[in-house]
Structure formats: C-alpha cells, structure tokens
Design an enzyme around this catalytic site. Structure first.
Site, PDB file in Angstrom:
ATOM      1  N   PHE A 108      65.038  28.600  83.247  1.00 62.65           N
ATOM      2  CA  PHE A 108      65.539  29.386  84.383  1.00 62.65           C
ATOM      3  C   PHE A 108      66.979  29.822  84.192  1.00 62.65           C
ATOM      4  O   PHE A 108      67.668  30.163  85.147  1.00 62.65           O
ATOM      5  CB  PHE A 108      65.389  28.595  85.691  1.00 62.65           C
TER       6      PHE A 108
ATOM      7  N   GLU B 263      61.704  37.471  86.616  1.00 67.49           N
ATOM      8  CA  GLU B 263      62.773  37.308  87.589  1.00 67.49           C
ATOM      9  C   GLU B 263      62.603  38.117  88.864  1.00 67.49           C
ATOM     10  O   GLU B 263      63.131  37.741  89.912  1.00 67.49           O
ATOM     11  CB  GLU B 263      64.121  37.613  86.920  1.00 67.49           C
TER      12      GLU B 263
ATOM     13  N   GLN C 222      53.742  33.938  87.369  1.00 70.77           N
ATOM     14  CA  GLN C 222      55.200  34.119  87.299  1.00 70.77           C
ATOM     15  C   GLN C 222      55.753  34.761  88.559  1.00 70.77           C
ATOM     16  O   GLN C 222      56.828  34.395  89.028  1.00 70.77           O
ATOM     17  CB  GLN C 222      55.571  34.971  86.081  1.00 70.77           C
TER      18      GLN C 222
ATOM     19  N   LYS D  21      57.643  45.938  81.623  1.00 71.80           N
ATOM     20  CA  LYS D  21      58.976  45.890  82.208  1.00 71.80           C
ATOM     21  C   LYS D  21      59.540  44.485  82.373  1.00 71.80           C
ATOM     22  O   LYS D  21      60.722  44.328  82.630  1.00 71.80           O
ATOM     23  CB  LYS D  21      58.958  46.582  83.572  1.00 71.80           C
TER      24      LYS D  21
ATOM     25  N   GLY E 102      57.092  28.579  79.643  1.00 73.87           N
ATOM     26  CA  GLY E 102      56.091  28.535  80.691  1.00 73.87           C
ATOM     27  C   GLY E 102      55.709  29.947  81.088  1.00 73.87           C
ATOM     28  O   GLY E 102      54.943  30.189  82.018  1.00 73.87           O
TER      29      GLY E 102
ATOM     30  N   LEU F  74      50.549  42.151  80.669  1.00 70.41           N
ATOM     31  CA  LEU F  74      49.851  41.674  79.464  1.00 70.41           C
ATOM     32  C   LEU F  74      48.718  40.718  79.805  1.00 70.41           C
ATOM     33  O   LEU F  74      47.719  40.651  79.086  1.00 70.41           O
ATOM     34  CB  LEU F  74      50.844  41.005  78.510  1.00 70.41           C
ATOM     35  N   ASN F  75      48.873  39.957  80.896  1.00 67.15           N
ATOM     36  CA  ASN F  75      47.839  38.996  81.279  1.00 67.15           C
ATOM     37  C   ASN F  75      47.913  38.839  82.798  1.00 67.15           C
ATOM     38  O   ASN F  75      48.916  38.363  83.333  1.00 67.15           O
ATOM     39  CB  ASN F  75      48.094  37.655  80.569  1.00 67.15           C
TER      40      ASN F  75
END
Lengths: 688, 182
Positions: free
Chosen positions: A233, A654, A587, A650, A460, A579-580
C-alpha cells in the site's frame, strides 16, 4: 489484439499456494546459519542520544553483535528524490519517534528480543513540533511528481470575487499508517562483496539500486528476491532503514540475518500518509456552473527530507473551470518522512474537493450528480489535452442506478430506518494512469508450456494471474500452460508496484513479448523459443490519461451516540481494459474498504509534548475489521481506450479509495445535517 | 458469554502428564513434544518461545503468519484441539499433549479443504498473508456451529484483519465453504 475488453474471471493461479501456506513471504525463508536481528528504536521524538549502555545486552546468551552509532560503519544514507534519507546509526541525533538507534543480533529471536530490551539509552530531549499549524518552517516544494507545486490558470481571485455563489471551507486529514498485515521483513546474506536480500518490497529492481548506493557496491553485486508480498500500500515502495540495517548486521556477524519489524515499529521508519489542511474555494453561478476553483494544501514533511502529499493535483483536471489555482506548501515537523499511501494525493484531495462539491450542491440546491455533470470536463484544461478516454458519465449513471440514488430525499435528516438516521452520499473517483519502462521475457518450451519472466512483484494485485492471462490470450493457449516468474532481480527489470502502473507497464511488456513470440511461431520457428520486450512509455503524451469512477454510500447514524455505520457501498469504475474481472473487482472493493477506514477509523495520534506516537498498534490504530464492512458492490464500466498504452489498461489499485471519504462525509451530512470537515468522522464530532 | 471461554482457559494449562515439570521448566531450553497436523515433533525450546515462533522458526511451518505478535490481527490463528486461537499469545510449552492444526494440515494431499477451495473460488484474499488465519478461523467457526447468517460471520470473523479489504469475498467464501463442509 486478442485480449478481451473485460478479461475472464480466472481464479488466482497463486490461490492454492496462498490458502495452503505454501506461498513464501520474505520472513519465511531460512538460509543455513540464519540468526536474528532486533531493531531498537528511540523513545523520544526530538533530541540526541547522550549514551547507550549495552553492557547488559552484550552479556546475554546468544548475543552476536550490538550495532549503535558508536560502532556502525559509515554508510551512504542520504536521500534523493523518492529514495528517502535513511537512519543508519550514523550519528547521535534523534529526529523522530521510533527512529532506529541500535540493532541487536543473536542466535534466536527470543535472545535478540530480550537482549534488546536491556539496552539503556540516555537522551537529551528538545521540545518538538508535531502539528503543521504550529510549524513556522514552511516552504513551497520545487516540484511534485515532476509537476510544479503551484499552478494557476485564468484569474481565480477575480473570478471568485465576481461569482454569484461563493463557497469556502477548510478540510483536514490526519496522519495515517499503512499497516499491511505482513510487517516489513528482510533477510540479508553476504558472500564476500555480494549481497542477497529477501525483502518484502514493492520493487526489487528499485531496492537493488538503492542498496548498492547505500553500501557503495556495484548494482550487479546485489540480488533482491520477493516472490510474495503481504500487502504494501505504499510503505514497501521505498527502501527504508531496516533493510540496510539488516544487511549491516549480516556483514557485522558474517551470517545471514533476519530482521522483522514489530507492529509498533510499523509506525516508525517506513513512511505514512501525512496530515493535510486544505482550503477550498469554489465560485459558481446560480446554476452551479463553476467559474473558479482554488485549492491550497498544507501538508507535513520531516525536518530532514521531503515528501509532498499532492492533494490538489486532482483539482487541476477534474472539473471544467476557466479559473483554477492549486498550491502545495510543506511544513516541517518532528516526525519521520511521510510517503506514498494508497492514492497519495487523490485520496486526501478528493475528500476536500468532493466534500466541497457536495456543499456547493446544497448551496445552489442542485442534485450532486447533476452538479457534477454541469461541470463535466470534456478535456483536461490543465494540460490542454483531450482525455485518452473518459467514461465518467456512464459511471455516474450505472452507479446511481445500481445504488438507487433516485430514492434519496436530499433534505438532511429526512430519511430514517427505525431510530437510525439514514444518509446517502456520492462522490467522483479518479486516478491518473501511470506507466514506466518494464521488460519481460516470454519463453515457450518444447512441451508447449510457457514461462513469463519479469522482475515485478505481487502485492496481492494478481500479478501471477493477470500476466499469465495476457500471455495465454496473446498466444491463444490455455492459461494453465503459462507460469509466471517474478520478484527477483535476476529477472528482466520492472518498475515499482506503485502508482497503479504495473498492469500498464508490465502488462504492455508481456503483451509485446508474447506478440513477438506469436509472430515468430507463425513464421515457422519452433519451440523452445523466447522473445523479450523492453516496453517504454511515449516521451510526448498527446492525451491526458485518467481512470474515473463514481462512489455511492449509504450510512446509518445513531442519533444518540453519533456512531456511523456504512451499510452499503456501490462503486462504478471505468479504467480501460480489465485483465481479470474477478481480481479487478477485488481490488476495487479493497480500495473502497480503505475509504471506510479513512473516513471513520484511521488516525495516528501524537503526544504533542514528546512527538511520540501513542497509537502504535492495531488495538489503538483502528483499521476496518470484517464487522465494519458493509454490503459492497463494484461495477466494471466497459471502456475501450486505444490511446492509453499498448494494452489499453488504466490501472485499478488506487482509484477504489478515491472519493470514498467524501461520499461518506456527504452521506453523514445528509443523515445528520452535520458537516464534518476533519477526518476521521468520529462519533464525538456528531454529538450536538 | 459463551462456553468457549473455560475451554480456552484449560487449553492454556500444562498437561497433566507433566505436573512436576511445570515448576522447573526453564529458563534454559526444555525438550517437548508437539503434535502438529497429526505428526509428533520433538523440539527443544525455551519456555518463553511462543507457539507461533516454535511453529515458524523451529518446525519451519511458515504458513502460520506473524502480523502483530500482540493478539490484534489474527494472522497467527491455529487450531488447538479444534479451537481457533492466536498462536502469538501462548507459549509452545503450554501445548504438550494438544492437537495443533496449522494451515499446512488442512488439505488432504493436493485436495484442498472445502474452505480453502471456497476462498480460492470467491477470491477471498489478495496478498494472502492473513489468509491462513482467515481460513482456520472460518473452519473453526463452522465446526462450532456459529454460522447463523451473514451478520454472525462478519462479527465472528472480525478477529482476523484483512488489510487488502477482501471482506466481501471472505464473507462469500465462508458462506460457501460452510455449505461444502456440511
């Protein structure tokens, strides 16, 4: 391009290793002859060491070495840029609470810990300054992330003076600490002048360079390994003092040394989110159209180094306004050097700006989404460039629909659930798209299996899985045939896992390498075969590149106790190619949860008389636990961006936290009629 | 409160088989035998060694994680006689004769435990560092019959902090894992 716009929701390839305990984090390695180091840290926040009495410590069983400023080797700890100055026992000066002052090395962890507890240090204290309000040592930094600290377009003061609606307020955010559950850990081992380090780092390539500089040895003499990282982080981005201290200790005893920070030491020398005080001024017409935005930020840095919390960068770009001024001022206080923490700048800045927009919405009596649409920036006025893509309207629409925004009665204290006051709030989320040079090698073996090699990391974030997907989809093979090798400086170099830039950087490199491999296979070359790509961002950007989103929050506030519970959160995000879908959603949700911590719980408190941190553990520094988590939904808003980078992603690590604190503050206002402009929104601020 | 409290207290006393040894243990190393994941391990530890450090540093069972060493984060959760405890808050010498289960002992060979499989499928983690503790707490929670709904899971699982913020997915995983364990 073979990659789908929204990647398949594959389970993490490293999932089985993580649920069985087989995933190896830095402190899990045990090279032969390993001994244990314990760092001793200062008990005052400002002053000097008069004497360190280590006689008792040295007498204990198993003790191999005691390093203090009186016997430590001369090092090269100076800071430059984001390589922050280190405290490597070079002098008697105490600059902040929990500064390293000694390292005790012993055969066992228990021996080292006990012996370290016997060290007796005499100090000479000097009165500290801990609050930025009290610091007279202020200055304007030369630059922030390669941008000027102060930016003006138009004439904001004149525009404000002439605006029919004028709004001004000051917002503040506290010091926060990252607190990944894995404490920072280093195992260092020397073979002659060659150093091998297992380190919990967000950047093996970066750590290698820094260690080489600190020890004055060639970069090629240093190897850094980090296959799994227990969260970072931001606090594991730069190399901090303990990493070098572990290596100094290993050199002193001639054996591999393990040094793991204690939880209280995680509040010491590894950076933190600095306190900010932010003044916002908005000038608008009666229809809510902004003529002017002014955003002045005061944030803290240490007495000996510089980190700027770039809270106002977001303000230059987010809304259409002809007259804008953003400034950043630093105040020096007796604290450690701050650093990046999840969405540095955007998290704190969006709290101020998006709270202010909500206040303006009430001032002009316009729905907060409508107000934002009336000020929608069609291009980046700060950079004077078009956006590479921007789907914020869709985010507002989808988020509002999923959330049920239309059910909101905007009047404060108008909605209830039993005796609880109900509030609904929203805010805009945004984060810039960054990218750095990254290299990757894709190799196909004779049996058709594929290995992707890149010196990136997995915090992660899904690195083991998403780059396997990029390679598999580009080569048109099943993902099960692809394996990742990462987290090692023996691999092709890759940037820090920071700034939400890994997918854009490493993803582009893997894509380019896999594409080259596919081309050669098509031309008839046979496995074993490998291709390498050294992918770099363009030098001159034609576009302004940002991800956008919308956050929606429902809170319930106890009218008697002031307790705020977030009951529901909906986020809708457009961040280019995903991507997934599964790991991306995770996230986003993680970022949103961080927003709850920022809004309601997290604050590092200092004793202003001593500059000591009094909340240096997870019982006093509150992070959200499971019972704090509401029902949460994150939606992926599809967005194709042909300009942003070769794979059109992109970055998503965050943006999830941005806007959340404001959305919660806005919901709390809606519920209670009380506007809290100082985080966290603790119950005492709501008791009237 | 509930019935777990007295049982946890007894788990912290020395085994009745060695009452005489209790008064003279240490301060040097003592020979003990620990039963971990069905295997007996002879080891020599000082009485001050926590169960967590004995598992990690002596038995090299590093799946159990140290997050705070203060009993606040839950990363070091293991099962002792089927109850979930923080292994950082108890000493290794206190567990002679106990059945200790760590994350390494949950799967049967390559076959994941249903709770482990549910965590993978629902993406109930990101960095994975708190995961061994989350999984073991969830298994204990289900076995103790405390799976009385989402609010109960959220409350009971609150001793295991996930800083990545995977709670929404952990909830789904525990719900599903409980179904699979039934």
């Amino acid at each position: 391009m073979n990659l789908p716009l929204v990647g398949a929701p594959h389970d993490r390839l490293d999932g089985p290793a993580k649920v069985t305990g087989r995933a190896t984090y830095a402190a899990d390695f045990s090279p032969a002859g390993l001994v244990h180091a314990v760092m001793v840290t200062s008990e005052i926040g400002n002053g000097r060491i008069v004497r360190i009495d280590d006689a008792e410590t040295r007498r204990q069983d198993g003790v191999l070495a005691v390093l203090t400023h009186e016997n430590a080797r001369r090092m090269h700890p100076e800071g430059h840029g984001f390589a922050f100055a280190l405290m490597l026992l070079q002098d008697d000066r105490i600059r902040y609470d929990r500064q390293p002052i000694a390292v005790v090395v012993a055969e066992s962890f228990e021996q080292a810990t006990y012996a370290a507890s016997l060290l007796r240090t005499t100090y000479e204290s000097e009165p500290p300054i801990t609050r930025i309000e009290d610091s007279a040592d202020r200055y304007t930094p030369e630059e922030i992330f390669d941008e000027p600290a102060d930016v003006t377009r138009g004439n904001p003061d004149r525009a404000f003076a002439g605006a029919p609606v004028q709004f001004k307020a000051t917002y503040s955010t506290p010091v926060e600490h990252h607190n990944p559950i894995e404490p920072s850990a280093t195992i260092a081992e020397w073979e002659g002048e060659r150093l091998t380090v297992h380190d919990s780092t967000q950047g093996v390539t970066n750590a290698r360079k820094r260690l080489a500089t600190v020890f004055g040895i060639p970069v090629s003499n240093v190897r850094v390994i980090s296959p799994f990282l227990g969260g970072g982080f931001g606090c594991k981005g730069a190399v901090w003092s303990h990493v070098a201290l572990a290596a100094m200790a290993a050199r002193a005893v001639g054996r591999p040394v393990k040094l793991v920070l204690t939880r209280p030491q995680m509040f010491g020398s590894i950076g933190y989110r600095p306190r900010t005080i932010q003044s916002i001024a908005l000038g608008a017409d009666r229809d809510g159209r902004l003529s002017c935005i002014m955003h002045d930020v005061l944030s803290q840095t240490s007495t000996f180094d510089e980190f700027v919390e770039p809270s106002a960068l977001v303000t230059k770009m987010l809304y259409a306004a002809k007259n804008v001024r953003t400034t950043h001022t630093l105040a020096r206080v007796n604290a450690a050097t701050p650093t990046f923490m999840r969405a540095p700048g955007e998290a704190t800045g969006s709290f101020a700006l998006e709270s202010a927009m909500d206040e303006l919405a009430y001032a002009v009596d316009i729905d907060p989404i409508e107000l934002r649409l009336r000020n929608y920036a069609e291009r980046d006025q700060s950079e004077n460039k078009p956006f590479s893509s921007k789907s914020l309207r869709e985010c507002y629409r989808i988020g509002a629909e999923k959330f049920g925004w239309s059910e909101r009665d905007p009047k404060p204290r108008s909605m209830r659930n039993g005796r609880m006051l109900v509030g609904m709030g929203m805010a805009t989320a945004t984060y810039p798209t960054n990218r750095a040079a990254a290299s990757a090698v894709v190799r196909m073996n004779e049996d058709g299996s594929v290995v992707v090699r890149s010196g990136t990391q997995d915090l992660g974030t899904g690195s083991y899985t998403v780059y396997a997907q990029v390679a598999a989809e580009t080569l048109d093979i099943p993902i099960e045939r692809v394996r990742l090798e990462l987290g090692d400086t023996d691999l092709p170099p890759a940037p820090l896992s920071a700034g939400s830039m890994t997918a854009a950087s490493v993803g582009s490199a893997v894509y380019e390498a896999a594409s080259a491999l596919r081309e050669r296979l098509r031309k008839g070359e046979k496995a074993p075969i490998e291709a390498r790509a050294d992918a770099k961002p363009q030098e001159h950007e034609r576009y302004s590149k940002h991800a956008f989103g919308a956050q929606f929050v429902r809170v319930e506030v106890d009218p008697d106790l002031g307790e705020v519970r977030v009951r529901r959160m909906v986020g809708a995000f457009a961040a280019g190619r995903i991507l997934n879908a599964k790991t991306a959603r995770s996230q986003y949700l993680g970022g949103m949860l961080w927003g709850i911590g920022m809004a309601l719980h997290e604050v590092t408190r200092f004793d202003e008389r001593t500059a000591r941190i009094v909340t240096a553990n997870l019982a006093d520094y509150l992070v959200p636990v499971h019972a704090d988590a509401p029902d949460m939904e994150a939606y992926i808003v599809e967005e194709e961006d042909p300009h942003v980078n070769p794979i059109g992603v992109k970055g998503i690590g965050e943006i999830g936290i941005t806007g959340v604190a404001a959305a919660i503050a806005n919901a709390v206002y809606h519920a209670t009629g009380i506007r809290v402009r100082d985080l966290p929104i603790a119950c005492e601020k709501l008791l009237r | 409160m509930d019935s777990a409290i007295p049982e946890l207290a007894t788990a912290g006393t020395l085994p009745s088989a060695a009452p005489a040894a209790a008064s003279i243990l240490g301060p040097g190393e003592v020979q003990i035998e620990l039963e971990v994941n069905g295997e007996r391990h002879e080891l020599s530890v000082e009485p001050r060694v926590t169960l967590l450090d004995a598992l990690r540093e002596r038995l090299k069972l590093t799946g159990t994680k140290k997050g705070c060493d203060q009993g606040t984060c839950g990363a070091c959760t293991v099962l002792v006689n089927d109850r979930a405890i923080d292994s950082c808050l108890t000493l290794a010498v206190m567990h002679v004769g106990d059945r200790i289960t760590t994350i390494e002992g949950l799967a049967s060979g390559e076959q994941l435990h249903p709770m482990q499989a549910a965590f993978v499928e629902h993406d109930g983690f990101q960095c994975g560092y708190c995961t061994p503790g989350q999984v073991l707490s969830a298994v204990a929670l289900v076995r103790e019959g405390r799976m009385t709904g989402d609010d109960a899971i959220r409350e009971q699982m609150s001793g295991n902090i996930c800083r990545c913020g995977a709670y929404e997915n952990i909830l789904a995983a525990v719900r599903d894992g409980a179904r699979r364990m039934a």
